[in-house]
Write a protein that holds these residues in place. Sequence first.
Motif, PDB file in Angstrom:
ATOM      1  N   PRO A  14       0.962  -1.234  -0.146  1.00  0.00           N
ATOM      2  CA  PRO A  14       0.057  -0.121   0.050  1.00  0.00           C
ATOM      3  C   PRO A  14       0.828   1.230  -0.057  1.00  0.00           C
ATOM      4  O   PRO A  14       2.056   1.172   0.630  1.00  0.00           O
ATOM      5  N   GLY A  15       0.450   2.249  -0.960  1.00  0.00           N
ATOM      6  CA  GLY A  15       1.294   3.512  -1.059  1.00  0.00           C
ATOM      7  C   GLY A  15       2.368   3.384  -1.976  1.00  0.00           C
ATOM      8  O   GLY A  15       2.693   4.127  -2.332  1.00  0.00           O
ATOM      9  N   GLY A  16       2.513   2.224  -2.617  1.00  0.00           N
ATOM     10  CA  GLY A  16       3.460   2.080  -3.654  1.00  0.00           C
ATOM     11  C   GLY A  16       2.769   2.279  -5.092  1.00  0.00           C
ATOM     12  O   GLY A  16       1.767   3.015  -5.215  1.00  0.00           O
ATOM     13  N   SER A  17       3.583   2.092  -6.037  1.00  0.00           N
ATOM     14  CA  SER A  17       3.607   2.445  -7.406  1.00  0.00           C
ATOM     15  C   SER A  17       3.754   1.368  -8.496  1.00  0.00           C
ATOM     16  O   SER A  17       4.587   0.313  -8.092  1.00  0.00           O
ATOM     17  N   LEU A  18       3.132   1.228  -9.449  1.00  0.00           N
ATOM     18  CA  LEU A  18       3.228   0.453 -10.579  1.00  0.00           C
ATOM     19  C   LEU A  18       2.894   1.204 -11.956  1.00  0.00           C
ATOM     20  O   LEU A  18       2.174   1.978 -12.068  1.00  0.00           O
ATOM     21  N   ARG A  19       3.569   0.741 -12.950  1.00  0.00           N
ATOM     22  CA  ARG A  19       3.198   1.290 -14.275  1.00  0.00           C
ATOM     23  C   ARG A  19       2.687   0.010 -14.952  1.00  0.00           C
ATOM     24  O   ARG A  19       3.828  -0.670 -15.695  1.00  0.00           O
ATOM     25  N   SER A  71      -1.097   7.723 -20.274  1.00  0.00           N
ATOM     26  CA  SER A  71      -0.322   8.455 -21.062  1.00  0.00           C
ATOM     27  C   SER A  71      -0.069   7.737 -22.387  1.00  0.00           C
ATOM     28  O   SER A  71      -0.438   6.425 -22.272  1.00  0.00           O
ATOM     29  N   VAL A  72       0.433   8.252 -23.413  1.00  0.00           N
ATOM     30  CA  VAL A  72       0.618   7.433 -24.690  1.00  0.00           C
ATOM     31  C   VAL A  72       2.153   7.717 -25.287  1.00  0.00           C
ATOM     32  O   VAL A  72       2.523   9.107 -25.174  1.00  0.00           O
ATOM     33  N   ASP A  73       2.534   6.834 -25.867  1.00  0.00           N
ATOM     34  CA  ASP A  73       3.872   6.778 -26.667  1.00  0.00           C
ATOM     35  C   ASP A  73       3.554   6.356 -28.102  1.00  0.00           C
ATOM     36  O   ASP A  73       3.387   5.268 -28.369  1.00  0.00           O
ATOM     37  N   ASN A  74       3.234   7.412 -28.968  1.00  0.00           N
ATOM     38  CA  ASN A  74       2.786   7.022 -30.073  1.00  0.00           C
ATOM     39  C   ASN A  74       3.960   6.354 -31.028  1.00  0.00           C
ATOM     40  O   ASN A  74       3.655   5.406 -31.919  1.00  0.00           O
ATOM     41  N   ASP A  75       5.332   6.730 -30.872  1.00  0.00           N
ATOM     42  CA  ASP A  75       6.105   5.997 -31.494  1.00  0.00           C
ATOM     43  C   ASP A  75       6.536   4.573 -31.371  1.00  0.00           C
ATOM     44  O   ASP A  75       6.797   3.698 -31.971  1.00  0.00           O
ATOM     45  N   LYS A  76       6.176   4.247 -29.971  1.00  0.00           N
ATOM     46  CA  LYS A  76       6.181   2.860 -29.547  1.00  0.00           C
ATOM     47  C   LYS A  76       4.807   2.106 -29.480  1.00  0.00           C
ATOM     48  O   LYS A  76       4.677   0.924 -29.350  1.00  0.00           O
ATOM     49  N   ASN A  77       3.939   2.675 -29.922  1.00  0.00           N
ATOM     50  CA  ASN A  77       2.313   2.205 -29.950  1.00  0.00           C
ATOM     51  C   ASN A  77       1.884   1.595 -28.808  1.00  0.00           C
ATOM     52  O   ASN A  77       1.368   0.674 -28.320  1.00  0.00           O
ATOM     53  N   THR A  78       2.238   2.345 -27.419  1.00  0.00           N
ATOM     54  CA  THR A  78       2.393   1.861 -26.112  1.00  0.00           C
ATOM     55  C   THR A  78       1.466   3.028 -25.398  1.00  0.00           C
ATOM     56  O   THR A  78       1.789   4.020 -25.495  1.00  0.00           O
ATOM     57  N   VAL A  79       0.472   2.338 -24.595  1.00  0.00           N
ATOM     58  CA  VAL A  79      -0.236   3.224 -23.621  1.00  0.00           C
ATOM     59  C   VAL A  79       0.023   2.870 -22.301  1.00  0.00           C
ATOM     60  O   VAL A  79       0.324   1.739 -21.918  1.00  0.00           O
ATOM     61  N   TYR A  80       0.355   3.810 -21.310  1.00  0.00           N
ATOM     62  CA  TYR A  80       0.830   3.660 -20.004  1.00  0.00           C
ATOM     63  C   TYR A  80      -0.253   3.907 -19.076  1.00  0.00           C
ATOM     64  O   TYR A  80      -0.981   4.873 -19.290  1.00  0.00           O
ATOM     65  N   LEU A  81      -0.032   3.274 -17.747  1.00  0.00           N
ATOM     66  CA  LEU A  81      -1.065   3.676 -16.856  1.00  0.00           C
ATOM     67  C   LEU A  81      -0.274   3.673 -15.556  1.00  0.00           C
ATOM     68  O   LEU A  81       0.368   2.724 -15.063  1.00  0.00           O
ATOM     69  N   GLN A  82       0.348   4.887 -15.184  1.00  0.00           N
ATOM     70  CA  GLN A  82       1.136   5.058 -13.987  1.00  0.00           C
ATOM     71  C   GLN A  82       0.110   4.970 -12.714  1.00  0.00           C
ATOM     72  O   GLN A  82      -0.600   6.065 -12.876  1.00  0.00           O
ATOM     73  N   MET A  83       0.450   4.179 -11.794  1.00  0.00           N
ATOM     74  CA  MET A  83      -0.586   4.033 -10.720  1.00  0.00           C
ATOM     75  C   MET A  83       0.159   4.359  -9.369  1.00  0.00           C
ATOM     76  O   MET A  83       1.155   3.506  -9.138  1.00  0.00           O
ATOM     77  N   ASN A  84      -0.120   5.278  -8.702  1.00  0.00           N
ATOM     78  CA  ASN A  84       0.777   5.799  -7.471  1.00  0.00           C
ATOM     79  C   ASN A  84      -0.330   5.801  -6.222  1.00  0.00           C
ATOM     80  O   ASN A  84      -1.623   5.596  -6.385  1.00  0.00           O
ATOM     81  N   SER A  85       0.472   6.026  -5.244  1.00  0.00           N
ATOM     82  CA  SER A  85      -0.552   5.717  -4.189  1.00  0.00           C
ATOM     83  C   SER A  85      -1.475   4.694  -3.999  1.00  0.00           C
ATOM     84  O   SER A  85      -2.702   4.778  -3.671  1.00  0.00           O
ATOM     85  N   LEU A  86      -1.040   3.404  -4.431  1.00  0.00           N
ATOM     86  CA  LEU A  86      -1.973   2.257  -4.453  1.00  0.00           C
ATOM     87  C   LEU A  86      -2.714   1.828  -2.947  1.00  0.00           C
ATOM     88  O   LEU A  86      -1.957   2.050  -2.103  1.00  0.00           O
TER      89      LEU A  86
END
Length: 126
Positions: A14-19, A71-86
Amino acid sequence: QLQVVESGGGLVQPGGSLRLSCVVSGFSLNSFAIGWFRQAPGKEREGVSCIGMGGGSTAYADSVKGRFTISVDNDKNTVYLQMNSLKPEDTAVYYCAARLGVYCSGYDYSESYDYWGQGTQVTVSS
């Protein structure tokens, strides 16, 4: 072939992060909206966040606003979900999904998505 593949789940305190990452192939992120959903045991699948228009449109569930960032990196065709304060209540299988269209209105309507990943487990526990 259109495909979406998630990764990045794991066990965090709890309180940690994942992407989380969602790699898409076979289509352009400029023409699709990408949604993140989650499903906890015994609960219905719920929409968490969405990004469209190559990053110009975003949406978040109230339960994650201020803690999660999409967020998105169009060059990498990748979408990210940064999750903080889990929190423990964030524990669920997280899914990435794609639908044709560039806006996130009604993003939490799962039936509107055409392509789904296999899911990645996120567990928040001490």
